[in-house]
Design an enzyme around this catalytic site. Structure first.
Site, short mmCIF file in Angstrom:
data_model
loop_
_atom_site.label_atom_id
_atom_site.label_comp_id
_atom_site.label_asym_id
_atom_site.label_seq_id
_atom_site.Cartn_x
_atom_site.Cartn_y
_atom_site.Cartn_z
N SER A 184 -8.04 -4.97 -20.49
CA SER A 184 -7.96 -4.39 -21.83
C SER A 184 -9.31 -3.85 -22.26
O SER A 184 -9.42 -3.21 -23.28
CB SER A 184 -7.46 -5.44 -22.82
OG SER A 184 -8.26 -6.58 -22.77
N HIS A 213 -3.27 -0.58 -18.24
CA HIS A 213 -3.31 -1.58 -19.29
C HIS A 213 -1.88 -1.83 -19.76
O HIS A 213 -1.32 -1.07 -20.55
CB HIS A 213 -4.21 -1.09 -20.44
CG HIS A 213 -4.27 -2.04 -21.58
ND1 HIS A 213 -4.52 -1.63 -22.87
CD2 HIS A 213 -4.10 -3.38 -21.64
CE1 HIS A 213 -4.50 -2.69 -23.66
NE2 HIS A 213 -4.25 -3.75 -22.95
N GLU A 243 -1.18 2.12 -20.96
CA GLU A 243 -2.31 3.05 -20.86
C GLU A 243 -2.68 3.13 -19.38
O GLU A 243 -2.81 2.09 -18.73
CB GLU A 243 -3.53 2.47 -21.59
CG GLU A 243 -3.70 2.93 -23.02
CD GLU A 243 -4.93 2.30 -23.65
OE1 GLU A 243 -5.73 3.03 -24.23
OE2 GLU A 243 -5.09 1.05 -23.58
#
Lengths: 83, 285
Positions: B121, B142, B154
């Site tokens: 993250s 992510h 992501e």
């Protein structure tokens, strides 16, 4: 069967404190619990009644009401005895 | 590239979610963690969550057996089986000292075509890639928690990440039923640079007694229409993970706006990690 219903009723009473729950009431439709709660019911039934809920029984309709759960347990315990 | 076998490093909250999602998509999974205890717990967790997914599936349909799905996962404490991996998704703790040796190991064991995706993250993908001899085959994915339920991730392109690696990652994500937003590599990417700062500031509000946890969350839910408030979100992610992430942002940007809230540090020191151990800003049964 009535003893089974009473045990389910007692378990549900912890979550439905103010509701006067009938055996045929759809607990998900009432809106006090969401569908994730069904998994708690699966675990409760497996430990309380010593049955194994198979993949085929993992259907939310089997957990909608006290009646539906009692029937499921009845089916599981009798099929177990028949073996 | 046809991806058959996927290595999953770390059997915590994210790793088990990723492993479950991959197995449900029909892929062979090698789930690796340090101890058999952690792996046994992960197996239980995955079994429970697959059953939950079966339960929530609408209609009879052609359900796959829970056993068939879980049998696709090999639980291991050894790196050696990863010599068969086409793709690896790494979900270790958000600390560079933890991640670096893992990538050095992976680089030695995994075949040359194998792609490494860091499920991070906050940590820089370019920095992770520098720990390997295959920086073109390293990218970031992510995932959001809970992994099997969240539809979009992501995807992060590191400085050296190749077009081919991004295409392969896209194929794998499509198989997992996911969409993605591709972003560039900068600490925190899009999601966490904003989210971690928001959560950290929400904890300051609590520390400064501006509002209770419930009231902070109510403002976000009722005024902004968010599904969850920042403090509930923090409990879901895990306060230890939040702290690591904020610390990584602080170290990466050397900007004081990312300093972790003292109350957050105190709660982590006190062992209040949120949902995963029953107590965070809220109490869980």
């Amino acid at each position: 069967m009535e003893a089974t219903r009473a045990k389910i009723r007692a378990f549900l009473a912890k979550f439905f404190q103010h509701a006067d729950l009938k055996d045929s009431d759809d607990i998900f439709a009432l809106g006090f619990v969401n569908s994730l709660f069904a998994m708690q019911l699966v675990l409760f039934i497996e430990s309380e009644f010593r049955v194994t809920i198979e993949d085929d029984d993992l259907d939310i309709n089997n957990f909608r009401s006290i009646d539906a759960m009692a029937q499921l347990i009845e089916r599981k315990t009798t099929s177990h005895l028949a073996m | 590239m046809h991806i058959r076998t996927v290595g999953v490093i770390g059997a915590g909250v994210m790793g088990t979610g990723v492993a479950q999602n991959l197995a449900q998509a029909g892929l062979h999974v090698l789930l690796l963690d340090l101890s058999t205890d952690i792996l046994q717990q992960a197996r239980k967790e995955i079994f429970h969550n697959i059953r939950l997914a079966q339960l929530l599936k609408r209609g009879a349909g052609a359900k796959e057996d829970t056993a068939t799905i879980i049998d696709r996962i090999t639980f291991t404490t050894e790196y050696t089986p990863l010599q068969d991996a086409d793709f690896v998704i790494e979900n270790a703790t958000e600390k560079w000292e933890v991640k670096k040796p893992i990538y050095e190991q992976l680089d030695t064991v995994c075949p040359a075509h194998c792609i490494f995706a860091a499920n991070t993250s906050a940590i820089s993908i370019t920095r992770i890639a520098s720990a390997t001899r295959r920086p073109g085959n390293v990218l970031g994915i992510h995932f959001m928690n809970p992994v099997p339920m969240k539809p979009t991730v992501e995807m992060i392109r590191g400085f050296h990440t190749s077009e081919e690696a991004l295409t392969s990652a896209g194929q794998l994500l499509t198989a997992m039923g996911k969409k993605w937003v591709q972003v560039q590599d900068m600490p925190g990417f899009v999601s966490n640079r904003v989210l971690m700062l928001t959560i950290n500031e929400a904890i300051y509000l609590l520390q400064d007694q501006v509002a209770s946890a419930e009231d902070v969350d109510r403002v976000f839910k009722e005024c902004f229409g968010h599904t969850m408030g920042p403090l509930e979100t923090a409990d879901l992610i895990g306060l230890d993970t939040i702290l690591y992430s904020v610390e990584v942002l602080y170290e990466s940007f050397n900007d004081s706006k990312y300093r972790p809230c003292p109350l957050l540090k105190k709660m982590v020191d006190a062992g209040l990690y949120g949902r995963k151990n029953g107590q965070g800003f809220y109490t869980y049964k």
